[in-house]
Design a protein around this motif. Sequence first.
Motif, PDB file in Angstrom:
ATOM      1  N   ALA A  92      13.241  -0.771 -11.974  1.00  0.00           N
ATOM      2  CA  ALA A  92      12.112  -0.079 -11.878  1.00  0.00           C
ATOM      3  C   ALA A  92      11.955   0.634 -10.586  1.00  0.00           C
ATOM      4  CB  ALA A  92      10.826  -1.323 -11.705  1.00  0.00           C
ATOM      5  N   TYR A  93      11.416   1.726 -10.762  1.00  0.00           N
ATOM      6  CA  TYR A  93      11.105   2.765  -9.517  1.00  0.00           C
ATOM      7  C   TYR A  93       9.702   3.068  -9.585  1.00  0.00           C
ATOM      8  CZ  TYR A  93      12.339   6.684 -12.719  1.00  0.00           C
ATOM      9  OH  TYR A  93      12.372   7.822 -13.483  1.00  0.00           O
ATOM     10  N   GLU A  94       9.283   3.408  -8.380  1.00  0.00           N
ATOM     11  CA  GLU A  94       7.801   4.067  -8.290  1.00  0.00           C
ATOM     12  C   GLU A  94       8.018   5.057  -7.583  1.00  0.00           C
ATOM     13  OE1 GLU A  94       5.683  -0.448  -7.332  1.00  0.00           O
ATOM     14  OE2 GLU A  94       5.757   1.030  -5.597  1.00  0.00           O
ATOM     15  N   TRP A  95       6.979   6.372  -7.882  1.00  0.00           N
ATOM     16  CA  TRP A  95       7.162   7.605  -7.482  1.00  0.00           C
ATOM     17  C   TRP A  95       5.623   8.198  -7.644  1.00  0.00           C
ATOM     18  CZ3 TRP A  95       6.468  11.248 -11.375  1.00  0.00           C
ATOM     19  CH2 TRP A  95       6.541  10.783 -12.607  1.00  0.00           C
ATOM     20  N   ARG A  96       5.491   9.425  -7.082  1.00  0.00           N
ATOM     21  CA  ARG A  96       4.324   9.985  -7.359  1.00  0.00           C
ATOM     22  C   ARG A  96       4.485  11.336  -7.670  1.00  0.00           C
ATOM     23  NH1 ARG A  96       3.303  13.513  -3.359  1.00  0.00           N
ATOM     24  NH2 ARG A  96       4.227  13.317  -1.448  1.00  0.00           N
ATOM     25  N   TRP A 102       0.679   8.144  -9.158  1.00  0.00           N
ATOM     26  CA  TRP A 102       1.657   7.273  -9.103  1.00  0.00           C
ATOM     27  C   TRP A 102       1.978   6.712 -10.271  1.00  0.00           C
ATOM     28  CZ3 TRP A 102       4.572   6.342  -4.804  1.00  0.00           C
ATOM     29  CH2 TRP A 102       4.082   6.595  -3.585  1.00  0.00           C
ATOM     30  N   PHE A 103       3.225   6.219 -10.272  1.00  0.00           N
ATOM     31  CA  PHE A 103       3.910   5.748 -11.630  1.00  0.00           C
ATOM     32  C   PHE A 103       4.903   4.649 -11.344  1.00  0.00           C
ATOM     33  CE2 PHE A 103       2.633  10.050 -12.357  1.00  0.00           C
ATOM     34  CZ  PHE A 103       2.078  10.079 -13.723  1.00  0.00           C
ATOM     35  N   ARG A 104       5.149   3.693 -12.353  1.00  0.00           N
ATOM     36  CA  ARG A 104       6.208   2.775 -12.148  1.00  0.00           C
ATOM     37  C   ARG A 104       6.918   3.132 -13.497  1.00  0.00           C
ATOM     38  NH1 ARG A 104       4.217  -2.126 -11.223  1.00  0.00           N
ATOM     39  NH2 ARG A 104       3.982  -1.821  -9.383  1.00  0.00           N
ATOM     40  N   ILE A 131       0.227   4.016 -12.393  1.00  0.00           N
ATOM     41  CA  ILE A 131      -0.314   2.886 -11.594  1.00  0.00           C
ATOM     42  C   ILE A 131      -1.268   3.342 -10.372  1.00  0.00           C
ATOM     43  CG2 ILE A 131       1.513   1.335 -11.865  1.00  0.00           C
ATOM     44  CD1 ILE A 131       2.598   2.068  -9.289  1.00  0.00           C
ATOM     45  N   SER A 132      -2.107   2.803 -10.072  1.00  0.00           N
ATOM     46  CA  SER A 132      -2.864   3.225  -8.783  1.00  0.00           C
ATOM     47  C   SER A 132      -2.008   3.094  -7.468  1.00  0.00           C
ATOM     48  CB  SER A 132      -4.300   2.561  -8.917  1.00  0.00           C
ATOM     49  OG  SER A 132      -4.152   0.799  -8.400  1.00  0.00           O
ATOM     50  N   GLU A 133      -2.437   3.416  -6.328  1.00  0.00           N
ATOM     51  CA  GLU A 133      -1.847   3.214  -5.200  1.00  0.00           C
ATOM     52  C   GLU A 133      -1.658   2.249  -4.754  1.00  0.00           C
ATOM     53  OE1 GLU A 133      -1.009   5.574  -1.067  1.00  0.00           O
ATOM     54  OE2 GLU A 133      -2.700   6.428  -2.329  1.00  0.00           O
ATOM     55  N   VAL A 134      -2.705   1.281  -4.979  1.00  0.00           N
ATOM     56  CA  VAL A 134      -2.961  -0.237  -4.595  1.00  0.00           C
ATOM     57  C   VAL A 134      -2.014  -1.084  -5.370  1.00  0.00           C
ATOM     58  CG1 VAL A 134      -5.292   0.231  -3.646  1.00  0.00           C
ATOM     59  CG2 VAL A 134      -5.019  -0.566  -5.912  1.00  0.00           C
ATOM     60  N   GLU A 135      -1.636  -0.586  -6.496  1.00  0.00           N
ATOM     61  CA  GLU A 135      -0.857  -1.513  -7.360  1.00  0.00           C
ATOM     62  C   GLU A 135       0.698  -1.333  -7.001  1.00  0.00           C
ATOM     63  OE1 GLU A 135      -2.204  -1.687 -11.973  1.00  0.00           O
ATOM     64  OE2 GLU A 135      -2.423   0.373 -11.168  1.00  0.00           O
ATOM     65  N   ARG A 136       1.015  -0.461  -6.080  1.00  0.00           N
ATOM     66  CA  ARG A 136       2.302  -0.020  -5.612  1.00  0.00           C
ATOM     67  C   ARG A 136       2.965  -1.222  -4.837  1.00  0.00           C
ATOM     68  NH1 ARG A 136       2.846   3.984  -1.374  1.00  0.00           N
ATOM     69  NH2 ARG A 136       5.030   3.393  -2.021  1.00  0.00           N
ATOM     70  N   LEU A 137       4.101  -1.608  -5.196  1.00  0.00           N
ATOM     71  CA  LEU A 137       4.813  -2.866  -4.650  1.00  0.00           C
ATOM     72  C   LEU A 137       6.082  -2.639  -3.763  1.00  0.00           C
ATOM     73  CD1 LEU A 137       5.116  -5.037  -7.999  1.00  0.00           C
ATOM     74  CD2 LEU A 137       3.443  -5.442  -6.043  1.00  0.00           C
ATOM     75  N   PHE A 138       6.551  -1.473  -3.692  1.00  0.00           N
ATOM     76  CA  PHE A 138       8.040  -0.922  -3.091  1.00  0.00           C
ATOM     77  C   PHE A 138       7.479  -0.247  -2.067  1.00  0.00           C
ATOM     78  CE2 PHE A 138      10.214  -0.356  -7.641  1.00  0.00           C
ATOM     79  CZ  PHE A 138       9.756  -1.742  -7.789  1.00  0.00           C
ATOM     80  N   HIS A 139       7.352  -1.082  -0.822  1.00  0.00           N
ATOM     81  CA  HIS A 139       7.074  -0.509   0.224  1.00  0.00           C
ATOM     82  C   HIS A 139       8.090  -0.420   1.319  1.00  0.00           C
ATOM     83  CE1 HIS A 139       2.796  -0.055  -0.899  1.00  0.00           C
ATOM     84  NE2 HIS A 139       2.879  -1.233  -1.505  1.00  0.00           N
ATOM     85  N   TRP A 140       8.723   0.652   1.711  1.00  0.00           N
ATOM     86  CA  TRP A 140       9.938   0.480   2.618  1.00  0.00           C
ATOM     87  C   TRP A 140      10.289   1.866   3.006  1.00  0.00           C
ATOM     88  CZ3 TRP A 140      11.388  -1.284  -2.096  1.00  0.00           C
ATOM     89  CH2 TRP A 140      12.341  -0.433  -2.913  1.00  0.00           C
ATOM     90  N   PRO A 141      10.656   2.118   4.479  1.00  0.00           N
ATOM     91  CA  PRO A 141      10.850   3.560   4.640  1.00  0.00           C
ATOM     92  C   PRO A 141      11.834   4.334   3.716  1.00  0.00           C
ATOM     93  CG  PRO A 141      11.116   2.297   6.409  1.00  0.00           C
ATOM     94  CD  PRO A 141      11.007   1.235   5.159  1.00  0.00           C
TER      95      PRO A 141
END
Length: 157
Positions: A92-96, A102-104, A131-141
């Motif tokens: 899975a990947y997240e991106w905007r 935003w999408f997963r 997905i909405s920004e608040v639904e994001r799960l992948f938070h790292w630099p």
Amino acid sequence: MSEQVRPPLPPFHYEDAVLKVRKAEDAWNSRDPQAVSLAYTEDSRWRNRSEFVCGRADIVAFLERKWSRELDYRLIKEIWSHSDDRIAVRFAYEWRDAAGNWFRSYGNENWAFAENGLMKVRHASINDVPISEVERLFHWPPGPRPLDHPGLTELGL
């Protein structure tokens, strides 16, 4: 002319396959098309969604297009299965996009490797879910996923 060697090499044991998956994840999270392309044979064949790619030059061009559209890209891969020279992966990947949507993206990949450890075939099936920004799960630099960041199973994905 021989190509470089990219360990771990087939035949894969489970630990080798897990390491191969993590190395691929880390490379894709670099978002460096040229560096990523070096994990594939010169004549590597891909099916990515409905696009067919053949060879490193096409891989680089494909990844440049991909990451110019898929901004703030963060990817997690997880092994599904393996054999001596093949690995199946779910990811899975997240991106905007440029508009800030935003999408997963969820998918499965089937990989086949040459004896030197380079991937010679990659088949990817992928679906995008808004997905909405608040639904994001992948938070790292930007860059590789930190070792302490949960994987797909731990995140319930």
